[in-house]
Design an enzyme around this catalytic site. Structure first.
Site, PDB file in Angstrom:
ATOM      1  N   ARG A   1       0.864  -1.189   0.000  1.00 18.33           N
ATOM      2  CA  ARG A   1       0.000   0.000   0.000  1.00 18.33           C
ATOM      3  C   ARG A   1       0.897   1.234   0.000  1.00 18.33           C
ATOM      4  NH1 ARG A   1      -4.544   0.330  -1.727  1.00 18.33           N
ATOM      5  NH2 ARG A   1      -5.329  -1.393  -0.451  1.00 18.33           N
TER       6      ARG A   1
ATOM      7  N   HIS B   1       0.930   2.325 -10.503  1.00 17.87           N
ATOM      8  CA  HIS B   1      -0.029   2.815  -9.489  1.00 17.87           C
ATOM      9  C   HIS B   1       0.701   3.732  -8.499  1.00 17.87           C
ATOM     10  CE1 HIS B   1      -3.245   2.867  -6.594  1.00 17.87           C
ATOM     11  NE2 HIS B   1      -3.942   1.946  -7.227  1.00 17.87           N
TER      12      HIS B   1
ATOM     13  N   GLU C   1      -1.690   7.777 -11.778  1.00 15.41           N
ATOM     14  CA  GLU C   1      -1.295   6.439 -12.212  1.00 15.41           C
ATOM     15  C   GLU C   1      -1.312   6.326 -13.739  1.00 15.41           C
ATOM     16  OE1 GLU C   1      -4.194   3.876 -10.258  1.00 15.41           O
ATOM     17  OE2 GLU C   1      -4.341   5.287  -8.613  1.00 15.41           O
TER      18      GLU C   1
HETATM   19  C1  BG6 Z   1      -7.106   2.695  -8.056  1.00 15.48           C
HETATM   20  C2  BG6 Z   1      -8.533   2.420  -8.442  1.00 15.48           C
HETATM   21  O1  BG6 Z   1      -6.278   2.598  -9.170  1.00 15.48           O
HETATM   22  O2  BG6 Z   1      -6.687   1.736  -7.086  1.00 15.48           O
HETATM   23  C3  BG6 Z   1      -9.421   2.426  -7.214  1.00 15.48           C
HETATM   24  O3  BG6 Z   1      -8.972   3.390  -9.380  1.00 15.48           O
HETATM   25  C4  BG6 Z   1      -8.887   1.442  -6.180  1.00 15.48           C
HETATM   26  O4  BG6 Z   1     -10.758   2.107  -7.583  1.00 15.48           O
HETATM   27  C5  BG6 Z   1      -7.432   1.779  -5.886  1.00 15.48           C
HETATM   28  O5  BG6 Z   1      -9.671   1.539  -5.001  1.00 15.48           O
HETATM   29  C6  BG6 Z   1      -6.763   0.866  -4.861  1.00 15.48           C
HETATM   30  O6  BG6 Z   1      -6.839  -0.460  -5.244  1.00 15.48           O
HETATM   31  P1  BG6 Z   1      -6.239  -1.594  -4.328  1.00 15.48           P
HETATM   32  O7  BG6 Z   1      -6.558  -2.893  -5.008  1.00 15.48           O
HETATM   33  O8  BG6 Z   1      -4.772  -1.337  -4.222  1.00 15.48           O
HETATM   34  O9  BG6 Z   1      -6.930  -1.452  -2.987  1.00 15.48           O
END
Ligand code: BG6
Length: 300
Positions: A57, A162, A267
């Site tokens: 995260r 991301h 992203e």
């Molecule tokens: C983003 C999405 O790229 O990632 C969101 O647009 C999503 O909808 C977010 O909540 C986080 O995703 P994850 O799978 O890492 O919790």
């Protein structure tokens, strides 16, 4: 030493300035820190799992071969979990490729992916090699991906960096150059054209901006000063995401709970449509994050 490898990480230190460095977690080949002259430029949750038990995260998780969760039951990626398996697989350090600027490469192939997970993508029929190149420049960080179809079937995929940017306060920043871009708002399920001259953040935000020319840059601007400039190559789409209060509360690995104020995900990716990759062919995309920059206003 400019490149140091430990069991779990790869650390790059700028040869002329040791206060500029970056750290890549081999799990997911996730860049988890980029320090420019001592200042951390990426956001990483205090509760991020760095032990390989889950995607990280924070930092720059890699999204492949599907963005989000496929809604089409017949699609070969339908059974895959949200954002695929690249961010949740152990990558291997291939080595250093250049000294100036300092670049390393990491690789991933099917044999490194959890077999149960790999089988969920088209019954394990797709053979591929991913090579991630990470460059630590004087005032920039570049992540470039090459996807090679090493099998005998064509396949299709999404790619996305991301990127979690660290910022002083999300309510104080605006991001430019999305004006008039096509956009899909994931929160209300609607398509429209972005009309704001600068996007700003006062609530949950989750939009996919689509088919934006590569020469358009995105800049995070705080009180007239550019904090970070995002450049792209062959990545036409960009997701902009901030979970805000409620969504952050629902994520066990998101800490501190008011951390949403200190982060903004921009992203770059290829997610509005799939890349179709024929057997034997290669595809490349890259993003560069630059510290600062002159404000540049561009149109779509
Ligand atoms: C983003 C999405 O790229 O990632 C969101 O647009 C999503 O909808 C977010 O909540 C986080 O995703 P994850 O799978 O890492 O919790």
């Amino acid at each position: 030493m400019p490149v140091e490898e430990t069991e779990t990480k790869v650390i790059l230190t700028h040869p002329a300035d040791e206060s500029t460095s970056l750290t890549i977690l081999k799990h997911g080949a996730t860049v988890i820190s980029w320090k420019y002259k001592g200042q951390e430029k990426l956001w990483l949750s205090d509760a991020a799992k760095l032990d390989g038990s889950k995607p990280v995260r924070g930092g720059i998780p890699l999204v492949f071969p599907i963005f989000g969760k496929s809604k089409d039951e017949k699609h070969p990626a339908f059974k895959l979990p949200q954002h695929g398996f690249a961010r949740n697989s152990p990558w291997e350090l291939l080595g250093q490729t250049t000294e100036n600027p300092l670049t390393v490469q990491l690789g991933l192939g099917p044999e490194q992916v959890d077999p149960e997970l790999y089988k969920l993508w088209d019954d394990g029929k797709n053979d591929f090699t991913l090579i991630l190149s990470v460059t630590l420049g004087d005032d920039y960080l570049t992540t470039g991906i090459e996807v090679e179809n090493t099998g005998s079937n064509d396949f299709e995929f999404n790619w996305l960096f991301h990127t979690y940017l660290r910022i002083p306060d999300v309510t104080d920043v605006v991001v430019n150059n999305f004006t008039d871009a096509k956009c899909y708002d994931q929160l209300i399920g609607e398509n429209y054209f972005e009309k704001s001259p600068m996007i700003s953040f006062t609530e949950e935000f989750d939009r996919i901006y689509k088919e934006i020319d590569s020469k358009v840059i995105f800049q995070v601007v705080e009180f007239g000063k550019v904090l970070t400039t995002v450049e792209r190559d062959n990545l036409p789409d960009a997701v902009v995401w901030n979970p805000w209060i409620k969504k952050s509360e629902g994520m066990a690995d998101f800490e501190p709970k008011d951390g949403y104020l200190k982060m903004l995900c921009i992203e770059p990716g290829h997610v509005n449509s799939f890349v179709h990759l024929k057997a034997g062919e290669k595809w490349n995309g890259k993003q560069t994050l630059r510290n600062g920059g002159e404000i540049k206003v561009q149109t779509n």
